[in-house]
Design a protein around this motif. Structure first.
Motif, PDB file in Angstrom:
ATOM      1  N   LEU A  52      -2.291  -5.125   7.353  1.00 28.06           N
ATOM      2  CA  LEU A  52      -2.343  -3.688   7.044  1.00 28.06           C
ATOM      3  C   LEU A  52      -2.817  -3.488   5.602  1.00 28.06           C
ATOM      4  O   LEU A  52      -3.644  -2.607   5.322  1.00 28.06           O
ATOM      5  CB  LEU A  52      -0.970  -3.054   7.235  1.00 28.06           C
ATOM      6  CG  LEU A  52      -0.438  -2.958   8.667  1.00 28.06           C
ATOM      7  CD1 LEU A  52       1.019  -2.503   8.657  1.00 28.06           C
ATOM      8  CD2 LEU A  52      -1.275  -1.997   9.493  1.00 28.06           C
ATOM      9  N   ALA A  53      -2.282  -4.307   4.685  1.00 28.85           N
ATOM     10  CA  ALA A  53      -2.648  -4.198   3.272  1.00 28.85           C
ATOM     11  C   ALA A  53      -4.121  -4.545   3.067  1.00 28.85           C
ATOM     12  O   ALA A  53      -4.806  -3.940   2.238  1.00 28.85           O
ATOM     13  CB  ALA A  53      -1.765  -5.109   2.421  1.00 28.85           C
ATOM     14  N   LYS A  54      -4.606  -5.502   3.830  1.00 24.26           N
ATOM     15  CA  LYS A  54      -6.015  -5.896   3.734  1.00 24.26           C
ATOM     16  C   LYS A  54      -6.924  -4.742   4.159  1.00 24.26           C
ATOM     17  O   LYS A  54      -7.940  -4.457   3.512  1.00 24.26           O
ATOM     18  CB  LYS A  54      -6.241  -7.120   4.633  1.00 24.26           C
ATOM     19  CG  LYS A  54      -7.594  -7.794   4.493  1.00 24.26           C
ATOM     20  CD  LYS A  54      -7.604  -9.049   5.365  1.00 24.26           C
ATOM     21  CE  LYS A  54      -8.959  -9.729   5.394  1.00 24.26           C
ATOM     22  NZ  LYS A  54      -8.967 -10.907   6.282  1.00 24.26           N
ATOM     23  N   LEU A  55      -6.545  -4.057   5.243  1.00 21.20           N
ATOM     24  CA  LEU A  55      -7.298  -2.897   5.706  1.00 21.20           C
ATOM     25  C   LEU A  55      -7.271  -1.798   4.648  1.00 21.20           C
ATOM     26  O   LEU A  55      -8.297  -1.171   4.352  1.00 21.20           O
ATOM     27  CB  LEU A  55      -6.721  -2.391   7.036  1.00 21.20           C
ATOM     28  CG  LEU A  55      -7.350  -1.137   7.654  1.00 21.20           C
ATOM     29  CD1 LEU A  55      -8.845  -1.316   7.881  1.00 21.20           C
ATOM     30  CD2 LEU A  55      -6.646  -0.780   8.969  1.00 21.20           C
ATOM     31  N   TRP A  56      -6.094  -1.577   4.047  1.00 26.33           N
ATOM     32  CA  TRP A  56      -5.967  -0.561   2.996  1.00 26.33           C
ATOM     33  C   TRP A  56      -6.822  -0.920   1.779  1.00 26.33           C
ATOM     34  O   TRP A  56      -7.501  -0.053   1.205  1.00 26.33           O
ATOM     35  CB  TRP A  56      -4.498  -0.423   2.573  1.00 26.33           C
ATOM     36  CG  TRP A  56      -4.246   0.664   1.573  1.00 26.33           C
ATOM     37  CD1 TRP A  56      -4.254   2.010   1.795  1.00 26.33           C
ATOM     38  CD2 TRP A  56      -3.935   0.506   0.178  1.00 26.33           C
ATOM     39  NE1 TRP A  56      -3.967   2.702   0.635  1.00 26.33           N
ATOM     40  CE2 TRP A  56      -3.763   1.799  -0.371  1.00 26.33           C
ATOM     41  CE3 TRP A  56      -3.777  -0.607  -0.639  1.00 26.33           C
ATOM     42  CZ2 TRP A  56      -3.455   2.010  -1.718  1.00 26.33           C
ATOM     43  CZ3 TRP A  56      -3.467  -0.407  -1.992  1.00 26.33           C
ATOM     44  CH2 TRP A  56      -3.308   0.886  -2.505  1.00 26.33           C
TER      45      TRP A  56
ATOM     46  N   PHE B  64       0.845  -1.188   0.000  1.00 32.42           N
ATOM     47  CA  PHE B  64       0.000   0.000   0.000  1.00 32.42           C
ATOM     48  C   PHE B  64       0.877   1.234   0.000  1.00 32.42           C
ATOM     49  O   PHE B  64       2.084   1.157   0.282  1.00 32.42           O
ATOM     50  CB  PHE B  64      -0.952   0.018   1.211  1.00 32.42           C
ATOM     51  CG  PHE B  64      -0.277  -0.041   2.543  1.00 32.42           C
ATOM     52  CD1 PHE B  64       0.046   1.116   3.228  1.00 32.42           C
ATOM     53  CD2 PHE B  64       0.024  -1.270   3.133  1.00 32.42           C
ATOM     54  CE1 PHE B  64       0.672   1.072   4.464  1.00 32.42           C
ATOM     55  CE2 PHE B  64       0.635  -1.334   4.377  1.00 32.42           C
ATOM     56  CZ  PHE B  64       0.961  -0.160   5.039  1.00 32.42           C
ATOM     57  N   VAL B  65       0.287   2.367  -0.350  1.00 32.89           N
ATOM     58  CA  VAL B  65       1.063   3.606  -0.468  1.00 32.89           C
ATOM     59  C   VAL B  65       0.801   4.541   0.705  1.00 32.89           C
ATOM     60  O   VAL B  65      -0.294   4.555   1.270  1.00 32.89           O
ATOM     61  CB  VAL B  65       0.753   4.360  -1.789  1.00 32.89           C
ATOM     62  CG1 VAL B  65       1.246   3.574  -2.979  1.00 32.89           C
ATOM     63  CG2 VAL B  65      -0.735   4.664  -1.915  1.00 32.89           C
ATOM     64  N   THR B  66       1.823   5.320   1.043  1.00 30.90           N
ATOM     65  CA  THR B  66       1.668   6.383   2.038  1.00 30.90           C
ATOM     66  C   THR B  66       2.128   7.724   1.471  1.00 30.90           C
ATOM     67  O   THR B  66       2.181   8.719   2.189  1.00 30.90           O
ATOM     68  CB  THR B  66       2.488   6.057   3.311  1.00 30.90           C
ATOM     69  OG1 THR B  66       3.851   5.833   2.945  1.00 30.90           O
ATOM     70  CG2 THR B  66       1.933   4.840   4.023  1.00 30.90           C
ATOM     71  N   ALA B  67       2.473   7.724   0.174  1.00 26.36           N
ATOM     72  CA  ALA B  67       2.885   8.958  -0.514  1.00 26.36           C
ATOM     73  C   ALA B  67       1.895   9.233  -1.641  1.00 26.36           C
ATOM     74  O   ALA B  67       1.331   8.294  -2.221  1.00 26.36           O
ATOM     75  CB  ALA B  67       4.295   8.803  -1.086  1.00 26.36           C
TER      76      ALA B  67
ATOM     77  N   ASP C 184      -3.318   6.619   7.365  1.00 25.33           N
ATOM     78  CA  ASP C 184      -4.196   6.285   8.481  1.00 25.33           C
ATOM     79  C   ASP C 184      -4.069   4.817   8.875  1.00 25.33           C
ATOM     80  O   ASP C 184      -4.134   4.476  10.061  1.00 25.33           O
ATOM     81  CB  ASP C 184      -5.652   6.607   8.126  1.00 25.33           C
ATOM     82  CG  ASP C 184      -5.912   8.102   8.066  1.00 25.33           C
ATOM     83  OD1 ASP C 184      -5.044   8.877   8.516  1.00 25.33           O
ATOM     84  OD2 ASP C 184      -6.977   8.511   7.561  1.00 25.33           O
ATOM     85  N   VAL C 185      -3.905   3.951   7.886  1.00 25.50           N
ATOM     86  CA  VAL C 185      -3.781   2.513   8.143  1.00 25.50           C
ATOM     87  C   VAL C 185      -2.603   2.222   9.064  1.00 25.50           C
ATOM     88  O   VAL C 185      -2.716   1.437  10.014  1.00 25.50           O
ATOM     89  CB  VAL C 185      -3.660   1.721   6.815  1.00 25.50           C
ATOM     90  CG1 VAL C 185      -3.045   0.344   7.039  1.00 25.50           C
ATOM     91  CG2 VAL C 185      -5.031   1.589   6.157  1.00 25.50           C
TER      92      VAL C 185
END
Length: 429
Positions: free
Chosen positions: A190-194, A120-123, A173-174
């Motif tokens: 974490l990826a599943k939540l994203w 997942f991305v944070t940028a 947020d994740v």
């Protein structure tokens, strides 16, 4: 002196990372004879699979749900399934929804390849004009998924631009959500939540994504193993709360509930309401977070889940599934849509019965907050000299509230409010 079973701490089912030393302990205890057990849950179904809600609502209200069955019980409390349906009908709906989620996720993956990749991305991935940002970390992540296949720029419509602009915020947020839990040490969780939040943001583009949704979705990821089931359970919860996340330039979505809170406080504690207005807090924005994330900050993780299920049991209406399916394409055709269904008072939550009897529609969350204010009324009147003091006094509640007492207090306040409002109506008439 008779020995009493202290019960099993709920925290045992949601282990906390050893380094997280400032996490409040759960006061919720799983107790035999009080908590809804798997045995009692199974016994509430007929051989065909019809669920008698009257056999479980009171038990949930008094003692919560055993964590081993929490996810499947929540699906009924939130209206994913009709209690009058059969096991076969529910399986058909579940399979239909899983296929629909698979299709939604495939569409999102086509638009951005990291969906469903375990990353997942944070940028930021695009600018507000729709141009790619060329962030080196994002580019490297994409290369690891699709190889050296170049990502082509192409004209995007507003829906796609808005969606892609939210993806990095969801990621940020994740990584901040429930990080004290061992469960979220795993990248795949974490990826599943994203993924679920990203797909929801595309699915409900009218609301999209708003901060706080990750706190509401996190328990679904933990409790329901299948990602599609977690998605639809979260979607049902958002049916209750999506209005809170609707924002315009002139108002916040949660404003109507804050107005209700002001109205309730004015009736049950006029002196406190007057004091808050004097401090400039008559809009009750200091209660914004409690409403947005359903007390996730005020309670431990285990206690917040206990609080939620008590609220949903108290508010439960057996027409929930029918009402949702009539206004949604998220499930298949309703089973036996034209078949009249029995609806007794015992199948309706205790709080909802009071609302129906008095023609009221106020959510129980408003009375939970009003009860917190009432409990802190003396301190607020004596010590609050500004809104910062109000916030500080309320923040002191974090981790120190008892979920069961909070619900009981909310119910008492609800009755008091309805009684006073009825008396006011009689006087006016």
């Amino acid at each position: 002196m008779m020995w009493r079973d202290p019960g099993t701490p709920a925290d045992d089912y949601y282990p906390v990372r050893p380094e997280s030393t400032d996490v409040p302990e759960s006061t919720f205890r799983i107790k035999a004879g009080k908590t809804l057990s798997e045995r009692r849950w199974r016994a509430a179904f007929s051989p065909e699979g019809h669920l008698d809600m009257s056999k479980i609502l009171g038990r949930i209200h008094r003692g919560g749900i055993h964590p081993s069955i929490r996810g499947e019980v929540w699906e009924f409390l939130l209206g994913c399934f009709d209690p009058h349906s059969t096991s076969e009908e529910r399986q058909e709906i579940r399979e239909h929804r899983r296929e629909k989620y698979k299709s939604l996720k495939a569409t999102c993956k086509q638009l951005f390849p990291l969906i469903g990749s375990g990353k997942f991305v944070t940028a930021p991935i695009i600018t507000e004009n729709g141009d790619t940002t060329q962030d080196p970390i994002v580019i490297q992540q994409i290369k690891e998924v699709v190889g050296d296949t170049p990502m082509e720029d192409y004209p995007m419509d507003k829906k796609e631009i808005d969606w892609k602009l939210t993806l990095h915020q969801i990621g940020l947020d994740v990584i901040r959500t429930d990080r004290s839990l061992v469960f979220f040490e795993k990248q795949e969780n974490l990826a599943k939540l994203w993924d679920v939040l990203s797909v929801y943001s595309w699915f409900d583009s009218d609301v999209g994504y708003g901060q706080g949704m990750s706190d509401l979705c996190s328990p679904m990821i933990i409790l329901l193993e299948d990602e599609a089931d977690a998605f639809w359970c979260f979607e049902r919860l958002m049916r209750k709360l999506r209005g809170n996340f609707r924002c315009s330039g002139s108002s916040v979505g949660v404003e109507s509930q804050l107005n209700c809170l002001a109205m309730v406080t004015q009736v049950v504690d006029p002196k406190l309401h007057q004091h808050l207005e004097h401090l400039g807090g008559g809009d009750y924005l200091f209660a914004f977070r409690m409403l947005m994330v359903l007390f996730r900050r005020e309670f431990s993780f285990g206690d917040s889940l206990f609080l939620w299920e008590m609220m949903w049991a108290l508010e439960y209406d057996p027409d929930l599934f029918s009402n949702y399916e009539d206004s949604s394409d998220s499930g298949s055709e309703r089973p036996d849509a034209n078949k009249p269904k029995p609806k007794s008072r015992k199948q309706i939550g205790k709080y909802e019965r009071e609302n129906m009897k008095n023609g009221a529609e106020l959510p129980i969350t408003v009375f939970l907050i009003a009860n917190v204010l009432k409990e802190k009324s003396a301190k607020l009147l004596a010590e609050a000299r500004g809104l910062d003091d109000v916030v500080k006094i309320l923040n002191d509640c974090n981790g120190n509230l008892d979920a069961k007492k909070a619900c009981a207090g909310a119910m008492k306040l609800h009755k008091k409010y309805l009684k006073q409002v009825i008396n006011i109506r009689l006087i006016v008439c």
